[in-house]
Structure formats: structure tokens, C-alpha cells
Scaffold this motif. Structure first.
Motif, PDB file in Angstrom:
ATOM      1  N   GLN A  89       0.824  -1.200   0.000  1.00  0.00           N
ATOM      2  CA  GLN A  89       0.000   0.000   0.000  1.00  0.00           C
ATOM      3  C   GLN A  89       0.866   1.261   0.000  1.00  0.00           C
ATOM      4  N   ALA A  90       2.022   1.220   0.668  1.00  0.00           N
ATOM      5  CA  ALA A  90       2.925   2.374   0.684  1.00  0.00           C
ATOM      6  C   ALA A  90       3.490   2.652  -0.705  1.00  0.00           C
ATOM      7  N   ILE A  91       3.894   1.598  -1.426  1.00  0.00           N
ATOM      8  CA  ILE A  91       4.400   1.779  -2.784  1.00  0.00           C
ATOM      9  C   ILE A  91       3.303   2.294  -3.698  1.00  0.00           C
ATOM     10  N   GLN A  92       2.101   1.767  -3.544  1.00  0.00           N
ATOM     11  CA  GLN A  92       0.977   2.211  -4.362  1.00  0.00           C
ATOM     12  C   GLN A  92       0.648   3.686  -4.100  1.00  0.00           C
ATOM     13  N   LYS A  93       0.685   4.076  -2.842  1.00  0.00           N
ATOM     14  CA  LYS A  93       0.414   5.471  -2.488  1.00  0.00           C
ATOM     15  C   LYS A  93       1.475   6.396  -3.069  1.00  0.00           C
ATOM     16  N   GLU A  94       2.726   5.997  -3.018  1.00  0.00           N
ATOM     17  CA  GLU A  94       3.810   6.796  -3.584  1.00  0.00           C
ATOM     18  C   GLU A  94       3.632   6.976  -5.083  1.00  0.00           C
ATOM     19  N   ALA A  95       3.214   5.898  -5.783  1.00  0.00           N
ATOM     20  CA  ALA A  95       3.024   5.970  -7.224  1.00  0.00           C
ATOM     21  C   ALA A  95       1.875   6.890  -7.610  1.00  0.00           C
ATOM     22  N   ASN A  96       0.937   7.107  -6.695  1.00  0.00           N
ATOM     23  CA  ASN A  96      -0.200   7.993  -6.949  1.00  0.00           C
ATOM     24  C   ASN A  96       0.020   9.382  -6.347  1.00  0.00           C
ATOM     25  N   GLY A  97       1.277   9.805  -6.257  1.00  0.00           N
ATOM     26  CA  GLY A  97       1.599  11.146  -5.811  1.00  0.00           C
ATOM     27  C   GLY A  97       1.403  11.383  -4.342  1.00  0.00           C
ATOM     28  N   GLY A  98       1.493  10.320  -3.526  1.00  0.00           N
ATOM     29  CA  GLY A  98       1.328  10.469  -2.087  1.00  0.00           C
ATOM     30  C   GLY A  98      -0.110  10.543  -1.634  1.00  0.00           C
ATOM     31  N   THR A  99      -1.036  10.179  -2.512  1.00  0.00           N
ATOM     32  CA  THR A  99      -2.460  10.218  -2.193  1.00  0.00           C
ATOM     33  C   THR A  99      -3.024   8.808  -2.141  1.00  0.00           C
ATOM     34  N   SER A 100      -3.816   8.509  -1.128  1.00  0.00           N
ATOM     35  CA  SER A 100      -4.474   7.200  -1.036  1.00  0.00           C
ATOM     36  C   SER A 100      -5.565   7.130  -2.092  1.00  0.00           C
ATOM     37  N   THR A 101      -5.332   6.338  -3.123  1.00  0.00           N
ATOM     38  CA  THR A 101      -6.237   6.244  -4.259  1.00  0.00           C
ATOM     39  C   THR A 101      -6.876   4.869  -4.295  1.00  0.00           C
ATOM     40  N   ALA A 102      -8.193   4.826  -4.342  1.00  0.00           N
ATOM     41  CA  ALA A 102      -8.916   3.561  -4.367  1.00  0.00           C
ATOM     42  C   ALA A 102      -8.588   2.796  -5.645  1.00  0.00           C
ATOM     43  N   LEU A 103      -8.408   1.496  -5.507  1.00  0.00           N
ATOM     44  CA  LEU A 103      -8.166   0.624  -6.659  1.00  0.00           C
ATOM     45  C   LEU A 103      -9.448  -0.146  -6.943  1.00  0.00           C
ATOM     46  N   HIS A 104     -10.251   0.356  -7.880  1.00  0.00           N
ATOM     47  CA  HIS A 104     -11.548  -0.231  -8.220  1.00  0.00           C
ATOM     48  C   HIS A 104     -11.463  -0.994  -9.532  1.00  0.00           C
ATOM     49  N   ALA A 105     -12.298  -1.995  -9.661  1.00  0.00           N
ATOM     50  CA  ALA A 105     -12.403  -2.685 -10.941  1.00  0.00           C
ATOM     51  C   ALA A 105     -13.032  -1.785 -11.995  1.00  0.00           C
ATOM     52  N   SER A 106     -13.983  -0.939 -11.599  1.00  0.00           N
ATOM     53  CA  SER A 106     -14.703  -0.096 -12.557  1.00  0.00           C
ATOM     54  C   SER A 106     -13.851   1.038 -13.107  1.00  0.00           C
ATOM     55  N   THR A 107     -12.837   1.468 -12.366  1.00  0.00           N
ATOM     56  CA  THR A 107     -11.968   2.569 -12.810  1.00  0.00           C
ATOM     57  C   THR A 107     -10.518   2.119 -12.913  1.00  0.00           C
ATOM     58  N   TYR A 108     -10.313   0.851 -13.167  1.00  0.00           N
ATOM     59  CA  TYR A 108      -8.986   0.252 -13.102  1.00  0.00           C
ATOM     60  C   TYR A 108      -8.024   0.849 -14.115  1.00  0.00           C
ATOM     61  N   ASP A 109      -8.477   1.065 -15.344  1.00  0.00           N
ATOM     62  CA  ASP A 109      -7.592   1.554 -16.402  1.00  0.00           C
ATOM     63  C   ASP A 109      -7.076   2.963 -16.125  1.00  0.00           C
ATOM     64  N   ALA A 110      -7.812   3.742 -15.328  1.00  0.00           N
ATOM     65  CA  ALA A 110      -7.418   5.120 -15.045  1.00  0.00           C
ATOM     66  C   ALA A 110      -6.582   5.250 -13.775  1.00  0.00           C
ATOM     67  N   THR A 111      -6.242   4.123 -13.156  1.00  0.00           N
ATOM     68  CA  THR A 111      -5.514   4.131 -11.890  1.00  0.00           C
ATOM     69  C   THR A 111      -4.080   3.660 -12.101  1.00  0.00           C
ATOM     70  N   VAL A 112      -3.148   4.271 -11.399  1.00  0.00           N
ATOM     71  CA  VAL A 112      -1.746   3.842 -11.460  1.00  0.00           C
ATOM     72  C   VAL A 112      -1.591   2.538 -10.688  1.00  0.00           C
ATOM     73  N   LYS A 113      -0.961   1.539 -11.325  1.00  0.00           N
ATOM     74  CA  LYS A 113      -0.712   0.246 -10.682  1.00  0.00           C
ATOM     75  C   LYS A 113       0.800   0.040 -10.560  1.00  0.00           C
ATOM     76  N   LYS A 114       1.295   0.107  -9.335  1.00  0.00           N
ATOM     77  CA  LYS A 114       2.730  -0.056  -9.114  1.00  0.00           C
ATOM     78  C   LYS A 114       3.050  -1.326  -8.353  1.00  0.00           C
ATOM     79  N   SER A 115       2.277  -1.644  -7.329  1.00  0.00           N
ATOM     80  CA  SER A 115       2.552  -2.828  -6.520  1.00  0.00           C
ATOM     81  C   SER A 115       1.326  -3.715  -6.353  1.00  0.00           C
TER      82      SER A 115
END
Length: 375
Positions: A152-178
Motif C-alpha cells: 500500500q505504501a508503494i501504491q500510495k507513492e506511485a499515486n503522488g502520495g495520495t491514497s487512491t482507491a483501486l476499483h475494478a470499474s476505474t482500473y484503467d485510469a488508476t496507477v498500478k505499481k505494486s
């Protein structure tokens, strides 16, 4: 000729009447628990446990307990230069990480000498069932919390330090790092917590998260129910030879797609739908046991008391060395979760310590068949 359990219990009680007997029983219990712990704890399969003593540890400047200082590999690089050129100068500094110890203890078990004689089960069996399993479950649970925090820390860092929900419905628009989602939940497109079967491309994509980051995926961890879905892979996934084998014997190998496969039945700790992938232990972290497992036993009057505990230190030092596959569409991102702790994201997190080890039998509730009542 085997000795009946009642006789063993009686001999056990008699040995506790002497100080020499107490010491020998405690030593025997300590050895037995330590060996059993290494066998059943999946943490030790991911990061082998290293026994340490007081001389190997350091005092913390922040609290009154021991810590282990671990050196981390320093950074370095090469460069091209001309015949008259000079390389860039670097003042070497190797970072360090502090790994704190904490204690995991069983309950303090008590039994009167008279009641002990009524049991058909030997006392060593009671110790195994009530002490060893409790210790290893807590150790596994703490480790799962560490690796979930890492991804979760790596994922948050990849999203600019913001906790970003990882949804199936918006998956393509989300950064996936870990963390990635499985193809089954992406096809469904629902942000729920229904677990979809793991597919071969799901594991390949999971491995790529590490392999594409100048690391190498080496082993992965999954639950038995998720592993069972692998048995339904088609001929195109497994091949003709593997299909014929799994139809009769099931999948009997400990390697899948070139990576070591580690499975667990502890679905209250590692929840179904979560698959974690790891590098080799030297790139991941440390797992220490201080002075091995301790075992205490005593007898005061007719009351026998015993307990076991161990001092451990587990740390994920390189947090980029673990990745995660989620086979459900909902988000478990801290601060951006779906649902509630009881019906939503909480169903994909380890249960509380006091909820571990649900009882399967219902004997205490009077549910057994055939049921014979006595008056």
C-alpha cells in the motif's frame, strides 16, 4: 508397546513434583515447540528464521528493549568517461534499518492434577494444540500486516502520495505499481468483494510487477481455496500432460510457472482473493528469533500451569520486493476503502487476534451425531 495416554499423564504429573523434573519437561517442551513452529509457519518459508542472542542485538535509544540493526546495500553506478575525464565522486553512505523485537505468548494454561488424569489425550498433545498453533498464527498475522502495509505504501507513492482507491470499474485510469486486479473481477466490472478464480494471466501479470522493476519474482503465497481454482485450469492453460496428472492426483508440485508456490489454510489471516508475490529473502527483509522459543511449566499444590512464548523481530526492509494480486473488484486501500469492516473491505483483511482459530466442531453446544442423552 505404546504407553496409554492416562499413564503418560500420571507420569508427567509425578515428574512435576521435583525441581529436576520441571527443568527436564520445560526443556523438552521448548525443543518440541521450536521444531514444530518452523514447520508450520509460512513466514519462515518466505524469510527463513535466523536465531540470534543478546550479543547479536543492540539497545534501542527509544525504548527499553533490544533491536537488531540491519545494514542495507549502498547505491553505486558506473559511467563512461574520456581518456582525460574523471568519474563523478560519491561519498559512500550505507543506510541502516532498525528491527525491533516483540513477544508472542500463548495463554497461561492451567489444569488440576486430578482432572488431568481423566483425559485420554496426553499432555504433549494439549501443548501442541493450544500453544504451538497459537504462536505461529500470531506470527503469520503480523507478517501479513507488514507486507500489506508495504504494497500500500508503494501504491500510495506511485499515486503522488495520495491514497487512491483501486476499483475494478476505474482500473484503467488508476496507477498500478505494486497491486493489480485479476482478469475475472475486471471482466465483471463490479466494485464488490466477490472472489473470482485466479487465471494463468493473473499470475503472469503479478510476476511482471517485480520482474519489471530490476528485481525477480521468486515465490508467491496464496490460500488453499484460491489454489483449488488452479485445478480447473483448462487444457490450454495446463497442457495435456498436466491435465491428466491433475485429474487423478491433483497438482502435486511446489513450483508453478517457475516460481515456488506456498499455500496456507489459514484463511482468517490470509483472506481468500489475496495473492502475494515475493523476491528472494535477501532482497526482502529479516526474520529473527531471540534465544529460541521459551517454555515454562510449574506445579503448585495440585494446580499445573504452563505457557510458551518467543521473542521475534520481522521486518520488510525493501518494501518494493513484494507485490499483490487482488481477485475482487472492491478497494482495500487505507483511506479509500469500499463497504464496511464487516461486509466490505474488512472481509479481505486479517481478523483480530481474539478471533483467530474458529472452532469447527460443535461439541460444547451439544451438536454431535448420534446424540445420546444421559440423566
Amino acid at each position: 508397546m505404546s504407553v496409554p495416554a492416562r499413564v503418560l499423564n500420571d507420569m508427567f504429573s509425578q515428574r512435576l513434583d521435583t525441581s529436576e523434573g520441571k527443568e527436564k519437561i520445560a526443556q523438552a517442551g521448548s525443543v518440541y515447540i521450536r521444531d514444530r513452529l518452523r514447520e508450520v509457519c509460512f513466514v519462515d518459508k518466505l524469510i527463513p528464521a535466523e536465531p540470534v542472542t543478546r550479543v547479536d542485538c543492540q539497545r534501542s535509544v527509544n525504548h527499553d528493549t533490544l533491536v537488531k540493526i540491519v545494514d542495507v546495500e549502498p547505491q553505486s553506478r558506473a559511467m563512461t568517461v574520456t581518456f582525460r575525464g574523471q568519474p563523478t565522486a560519491r561519498f559512500i553512505r550505507a543506510p541502516r534499518a532498525e528491527v525491533p523485537f516483540y513477544t508472542i505468548s500463548s495463554e497461561k494454561f492451567e489444569k488440576t492434577e486430578q482432572e488431568l488424569l481423566a483425559y485420554e489425550m496426553p499432555i504433549t498433545k494439549i501443548i501442541e494444540d493450544n500453544s504451538v498453533k497459537d504462536l505461529q498464527e500470531i506470527k503469520d498475522r503480523e507478517f501479513l500486516r507488514h507486507i500489506e502495509a508495504a504494497v500500500q505504501a508503494i501504491q500510495k507513492e506511485a499515486n503522488g502520495g495520495t491514497s487512491t482507491a483501486l476499483h475494478a470499474s476505474t482500473y484503467d485510469a488508476t496507477v498500478k505499481k505494486s497491486i493489480i486486479k485479476g482478469q475475472g473481477c475486471l471482466t465483471a466490472g463490479l466494485d464488490d468483494f466477490v472472489v473470482h478464480p485466479v487465471l494463468r494471466p493473473d499470475l503472469v501479470n503479478l510476476f511482471k510487477l517485480l520482474d519489471g522493476n530490476r528485481l525477480r519474482s521468486e515465490r508467491f503465497l496464496m490460500t488453499e481455496p484460491d489454489y483449488d481454482d488452479i485445478l480447473s485450469w483448462t487444457l490450454q492453460d495446463a497442457g495435456d500432460k498436466m491435465q491428466s496428472e491433475t485429474m487423478v492426483d491433483g497438482y502435486k508440485y511446489n513450483i508453478l510457472l517457475g516460481r515456488k508456490l506456498i499455500r496456507t489454510i489459514k484463511t482468517d489471516i490470509l483472506r481468500t482473493g489475496n495473492v502475494y508475490c515475493f523476491t528472494a529473502p535477501e532482497f526482502l527483509g529479516k526474520n529473527y528469533i531471540l534465544n529460541n522459543t521459551k517454555f515454562y511449566i510449574d506445579k503448585v499444590a495440585n494446580m499445573i500451569t504452563w505457557q510458551s512464548w518467543m521473542d521475534v523481530a520481522i521486518a520488510v526492509i525493501n518494501i518494493a520486493s513484494v507485490t499483490k494480486l487482488e481477485l475482487y473488484g472492491g478497494s482495500v486501500t487505507p483511506g479509500a476503502t469500499d463497504g464496511s469492516i464487516t461486509t466490505g473491505y474488512g472481509t479481505k483483511l486479517p481478523v483480530d487476534e481474539d478471533q483467530l482459530g474458529a472452532v469447527n466442531n460443535r461439541v460444547d453446544q451439544g451438536l454431535k451425531f448420534p446424540d445420546v442423552s444421559q440423566f
